[in-house]
Motif scaffolding. Structure first.
Motif, short mmCIF file in Angstrom:
data_model
loop_
_atom_site.label_atom_id
_atom_site.label_comp_id
_atom_site.label_asym_id
_atom_site.label_seq_id
_atom_site.Cartn_x
_atom_site.Cartn_y
_atom_site.Cartn_z
N THR A 1 11.98 15.13 4.76
CA THR A 1 11.26 15.98 3.81
C THR A 1 10.45 15.18 2.81
OG1 THR A 1 13.11 16.01 2.27
CG2 THR A 1 13.03 17.76 3.95
N GLY A 2 10.82 13.92 2.60
CA GLY A 2 10.13 13.12 1.60
C GLY A 2 10.49 13.50 0.18
N LEU A 3 11.67 14.04 -0.02
CA LEU A 3 12.09 14.47 -1.35
C LEU A 3 13.15 13.58 -1.99
CD1 LEU A 3 12.16 18.33 -0.87
CD2 LEU A 3 10.54 16.99 -2.22
N GLY A 4 13.82 12.75 -1.22
CA GLY A 4 14.94 11.97 -1.73
C GLY A 4 14.60 11.10 -2.92
N LEU A 5 13.59 10.26 -2.80
CA LEU A 5 13.23 9.37 -3.90
C LEU A 5 12.55 10.13 -5.04
CD1 LEU A 5 12.10 6.11 -2.09
CD2 LEU A 5 14.16 6.48 -3.45
N SER A 6 11.85 11.19 -4.73
CA SER A 6 11.22 12.01 -5.76
C SER A 6 12.28 12.67 -6.64
CB SER A 6 10.33 13.07 -5.12
OG SER A 6 9.84 13.96 -6.09
N ILE A 7 13.29 13.22 -6.01
CA ILE A 7 14.39 13.85 -6.76
C ILE A 7 15.15 12.79 -7.55
CG2 ILE A 7 16.61 15.04 -6.51
CD1 ILE A 7 15.29 16.61 -4.18
N SER A 8 15.40 11.64 -6.94
CA SER A 8 16.08 10.55 -7.63
C SER A 8 15.30 10.12 -8.87
CB SER A 8 16.26 9.35 -6.71
OG SER A 8 17.07 9.70 -5.61
N TRP A 9 13.98 10.01 -8.74
CA TRP A 9 13.12 9.63 -9.86
C TRP A 9 13.27 10.63 -11.00
CZ3 TRP A 9 10.02 5.69 -11.34
CH2 TRP A 9 9.12 5.93 -12.39
N ASP A 10 13.21 11.92 -10.67
CA ASP A 10 13.35 12.96 -11.70
C ASP A 10 14.70 12.89 -12.40
OD1 ASP A 10 10.80 13.95 -11.29
OD2 ASP A 10 11.45 15.64 -10.06
N ILE A 11 15.76 12.72 -11.64
CA ILE A 11 17.10 12.66 -12.24
C ILE A 11 17.21 11.46 -13.18
CG2 ILE A 11 19.55 12.26 -11.75
CD1 ILE A 11 19.08 13.94 -9.16
N GLU B 1 0.81 -1.22 0.00
CA GLU B 1 0.00 0.00 0.00
C GLU B 1 0.85 1.27 0.00
OE1 GLU B 1 0.23 -1.54 4.26
OE2 GLU B 1 -0.25 -2.42 2.34
N ILE B 2 2.11 1.17 0.32
CA ILE B 2 3.00 2.34 0.34
C ILE B 2 3.82 2.43 -0.95
CG2 ILE B 2 5.03 3.33 1.47
CD1 ILE B 2 3.96 2.35 4.09
N ARG B 3 4.09 1.33 -1.61
CA ARG B 3 4.97 1.31 -2.79
C ARG B 3 4.56 2.30 -3.87
NH1 ARG B 3 5.38 -4.87 -3.46
NH2 ARG B 3 5.58 -5.11 -1.23
N GLY B 4 3.28 2.46 -4.09
CA GLY B 4 2.80 3.38 -5.12
C GLY B 4 3.06 4.84 -4.81
N LYS B 5 3.39 5.15 -3.57
CA LYS B 5 3.62 6.53 -3.16
C LYS B 5 5.11 6.88 -3.03
CE LYS B 5 -0.52 6.32 -0.28
NZ LYS B 5 -1.02 6.44 1.10
N LEU B 6 5.98 5.91 -3.16
CA LEU B 6 7.40 6.10 -2.87
C LEU B 6 8.03 7.29 -3.58
CD1 LEU B 6 8.94 2.53 -2.82
CD2 LEU B 6 8.56 4.06 -0.90
N PHE B 7 7.66 7.53 -4.83
CA PHE B 7 8.32 8.56 -5.62
C PHE B 7 7.55 9.87 -5.66
CE2 PHE B 7 9.76 4.42 -7.25
CZ PHE B 7 11.13 4.57 -7.02
N GLN B 8 6.47 9.97 -4.88
CA GLN B 8 5.71 11.21 -4.81
C GLN B 8 6.45 12.23 -3.95
OE1 GLN B 8 1.82 10.34 -3.26
NE2 GLN B 8 1.25 9.09 -5.01
N PRO B 9 6.52 13.48 -4.41
CA PRO B 9 7.17 14.51 -3.60
C PRO B 9 6.50 14.64 -2.23
CG PRO B 9 6.67 15.35 -5.79
CD PRO B 9 6.01 14.00 -5.67
N PHE B 10 7.30 14.77 -1.22
CA PHE B 10 6.90 15.00 0.18
C PHE B 10 6.30 13.78 0.87
CE2 PHE B 10 6.51 19.07 -2.12
CZ PHE B 10 7.62 19.69 -1.57
N PHE B 11 6.26 12.64 0.21
CA PHE B 11 5.78 11.43 0.89
C PHE B 11 6.91 10.90 1.79
CE2 PHE B 11 5.61 6.82 1.34
CZ PHE B 11 4.39 6.71 1.98
N THR B 12 6.59 10.66 3.05
CA THR B 12 7.56 10.08 3.97
C THR B 12 6.84 9.22 5.00
OG1 THR B 12 9.37 10.54 5.53
CG2 THR B 12 7.54 12.10 5.50
N THR B 13 7.53 8.22 5.48
CA THR B 13 6.99 7.40 6.56
C THR B 13 7.57 7.83 7.90
OG1 THR B 13 8.73 5.75 6.23
CG2 THR B 13 6.65 5.40 5.05
N LYS B 14 8.44 8.83 7.87
CA LYS B 14 9.06 9.31 9.10
C LYS B 14 8.11 10.24 9.85
CE LYS B 14 13.70 9.08 7.21
NZ LYS B 14 14.88 9.83 6.81
N PRO B 15 8.31 10.39 11.15
CA PRO B 15 7.48 11.32 11.91
C PRO B 15 7.66 12.75 11.41
CG PRO B 15 8.73 9.88 13.39
CD PRO B 15 9.23 9.64 12.00
#
Length: 98
Positions: free
Chosen positions: A43-53, A24-38
């Protein structure tokens, strides 16, 4: 980490033996600002930026495979050669007199 020569592309696989990512989380991994952290701890930007690059700047792909309680693996594929689309467009535009 493993690398593979796939001819026209190069593949990099990164795998861990951690907790895995629930489906249920996998589909959101690359969305900007998505994070499972408190709140306030990521920031939830790491995988989003990686996806863009990888996808936008290099024309590659990123795939995720995961089994909860076992592992997560990212497969990054990058084209070995990529045309500079911007340069071709600019040259054609100048040649046409624009």
């Amino acid at each position: 980490m493993k690398t593979h020569d796939l001819g026209e592309t190069v593949e990099i696989r990164i795998r861990d033996n951690g907790a895995g990512i629930p489906p249920e989380i996998r589909g959101k991994l690359f969305q900007p600002f998505f994070t499972t952290k408190p709140t306030g701890e990521g920031t939830g930007l790491g995988l989003s930026i990686s996806w863009d690059i990888v996808t936008q700047q290099h024309g590659g792909t990123i795939e995720v495979d995961s089994r909860v309680g076992e592992f997560t693996e990212f497969a990054i594929r990058l084209p070995r050669y990529r045309q500079a689309v911007t340069a071709v467009t600019s040259t054609r535009t100048r040649a046409a007199g624009y």
